[in-house]
Motif scaffolding. Sequence first.
Motif, PDB file in Angstrom:
ATOM      1  N   HIS A   1       4.824  -9.447  -2.958  1.00 44.35           N
ATOM      2  CA  HIS A   1       4.645  -8.132  -2.350  1.00 44.35           C
ATOM      3  C   HIS A   1       5.950  -7.365  -2.499  1.00 44.35           C
ATOM      4  O   HIS A   1       7.040  -7.930  -2.373  1.00 44.35           O
TER       5      HIS A   1
ATOM      6  N   SER B   1       0.838  -5.951  -2.928  1.00 41.57           N
ATOM      7  CA  SER B   1       0.880  -4.650  -2.258  1.00 41.57           C
ATOM      8  C   SER B   1       2.279  -4.072  -2.438  1.00 41.57           C
ATOM      9  O   SER B   1       3.196  -4.754  -2.901  1.00 41.57           O
TER      10      SER B   1
ATOM     11  N   CYS C   1      -1.476   7.390  -1.659  1.00 31.68           N
ATOM     12  CA  CYS C   1      -1.743   5.976  -1.375  1.00 31.68           C
ATOM     13  C   CYS C   1      -3.227   5.689  -1.190  1.00 31.68           C
ATOM     14  O   CYS C   1      -3.633   4.510  -1.192  1.00 31.68           O
ATOM     15  N   SER C   2      -4.035   6.729  -1.052  1.00 24.41           N
ATOM     16  CA  SER C   2      -5.475   6.526  -0.876  1.00 24.41           C
ATOM     17  C   SER C   2      -6.137   5.972  -2.127  1.00 24.41           C
ATOM     18  O   SER C   2      -7.291   5.534  -2.077  1.00 24.41           O
TER      19      SER C   2
ATOM     20  N   ASP D   1      -5.573   3.226  -3.688  1.00 20.19           N
ATOM     21  CA  ASP D   1      -5.727   1.776  -3.754  1.00 20.19           C
ATOM     22  C   ASP D   1      -5.205   1.166  -2.462  1.00 20.19           C
ATOM     23  O   ASP D   1      -4.162   1.586  -1.951  1.00 20.19           O
ATOM     24  N   ASP D   2      -5.915   0.180  -1.943  1.00 16.27           N
ATOM     25  CA  ASP D   2      -5.497  -0.463  -0.694  1.00 16.27           C
ATOM     26  C   ASP D   2      -4.150  -1.168  -0.825  1.00 16.27           C
ATOM     27  O   ASP D   2      -3.500  -1.456   0.189  1.00 16.27           O
ATOM     28  N   ARG D   3      -3.721  -1.464  -2.044  1.00 12.40           N
ATOM     29  CA  ARG D   3      -2.439  -2.128  -2.241  1.00 12.40           C
ATOM     30  C   ARG D   3      -1.263  -1.192  -2.007  1.00 12.40           C
ATOM     31  O   ARG D   3      -0.124  -1.650  -1.823  1.00 12.40           O
TER      32      ARG D   3
ATOM     33  N   VAL E   1       0.770   1.025   0.264  1.00  9.74           N
ATOM     34  CA  VAL E   1       0.946   1.150   1.715  1.00  9.74           C
ATOM     35  C   VAL E   1       1.649   2.469   2.021  1.00  9.74           C
ATOM     36  O   VAL E   1       2.808   2.681   1.643  1.00  9.74           O
TER      37      VAL E   1
ATOM     38  N   GLY F   1      -4.020   6.466   8.051  1.00 15.67           N
ATOM     39  CA  GLY F   1      -3.902   5.150   7.448  1.00 15.67           C
ATOM     40  C   GLY F   1      -2.501   4.637   7.225  1.00 15.67           C
ATOM     41  O   GLY F   1      -2.295   3.731   6.405  1.00 15.67           O
TER      42      GLY F   1
ATOM     43  N   GLY G   1       0.683   2.502   7.097  1.00  8.11           N
ATOM     44  CA  GLY G   1       0.901   1.075   7.263  1.00  8.11           C
ATOM     45  C   GLY G   1       2.257   0.748   7.830  1.00  8.11           C
ATOM     46  O   GLY G   1       2.533  -0.400   8.202  1.00  8.11           O
TER      47      GLY G   1
END
Length: 394
Positions: free
Chosen positions: A11, A102, A138-139, A141-143, A145, A169, A171
């Motif tokens: 990560h 991530s 960042c929207s 991909d969930d990777r 943050v 969202g 992180g």
Amino acid sequence: MQSYANARVIHDADSHTMETGDWLAPYLDKDLLESLGAIYGDADTGNRILGIIDAAKERKTDPEKDAKARENIIAGYKGWAGYGAFDKDERVHALDALGFGSQLVFPTFGLGLVRRAKDEDTLYKASYALNKAQADFCSADDRLVFIAFIPLDNPARALELLETALADGAGAVLLPSNPPGKERSPGHPDYDPFWARLVEADIPFTLHIGPGTMRPPSAYMNNGRERAPDLHGGGENLRFADYMTLWYAPQMFLTHMVYDGVFQRFPDLRGAVVECGAGWVPDFLRQLDYAHKSFQRTDPYLQEMDLKPSDYIRRAMKFTPFPGEDVGIMIRDAGPDLLLFSSDYPHPEGTKDPIGKFERTMEGIDEDAKDRFYRRNYEQLMNMAPAVEAIAAE
């Protein structure tokens, strides 16, 4: 095709956007468009940057240029020309090639623009716009943050901005490293609702080079010599003497988080110091405990602590070394639980091979400690399910 991570679970605790000229504009109040709507001016440097951005945009319609940019993403183009530096679709492909599980995503020049706000109202409106732009990037991909920038100058507005970022969202949050509003310690009770909300939301805070970090007093530059170029040959980035003061502000911030009892009142609060180096960390821990021992007899606040100062830091904080710093020495000195891998992509400071640079300093370090450095310390910071467990569950 094999990724840069080469099957190791990694990560990335530090990456960036390289913002386009109008990055904030879609989210700014109309009255701020003229003053803050354009990140880069029309001077020679601004025009050069905009030219690089335009050239990078051409990849979308030129398969040959796109293929060339993808050849070796970590060692290839950097800055605005980096693959996925400002294009979120490209960034997804870049993550695939890098192989990172991530990536924390910090802003770059948009942040500098926000910090030039001349009044509190503008500061918070501009921060809102920057966060909206970063959340949109960042929207993809969930990777990716989303790191929200939250100036603490006004405790109530900081909490309001945090709520918006959480809804979008976020992180983690990025805080300036200097005293909030130049008026209070971060340990002031006015900020307890903010720290409590981070704990409730289960996200960490970060301190990063730039907002609030320090440079030597300008008088030191009056040395009878022409100013040397920065490490990229330009005029605005880090130099030798600047580097030597990078960790002063984070040290002071964390010292007061300990001394003012924040980490004691909020034992689940977590954070990271990013891109400020980490060679200073082992001695910082020793000095905290030495000061505690020296002053505890006469200081009632030290007497109230239920842990040694260094233990609060060990419980709450992580740190990213620079590629080239001796991670092996740090792990041997302070243990394997404090350090995080980072690439700084697409900033050139991250080098063309950060994994290789870190690996060359870790001869004799066992795989358990390496695994902590590359992923498990990050998973602890972000309170993520361990990757191996996630894979096994599938």
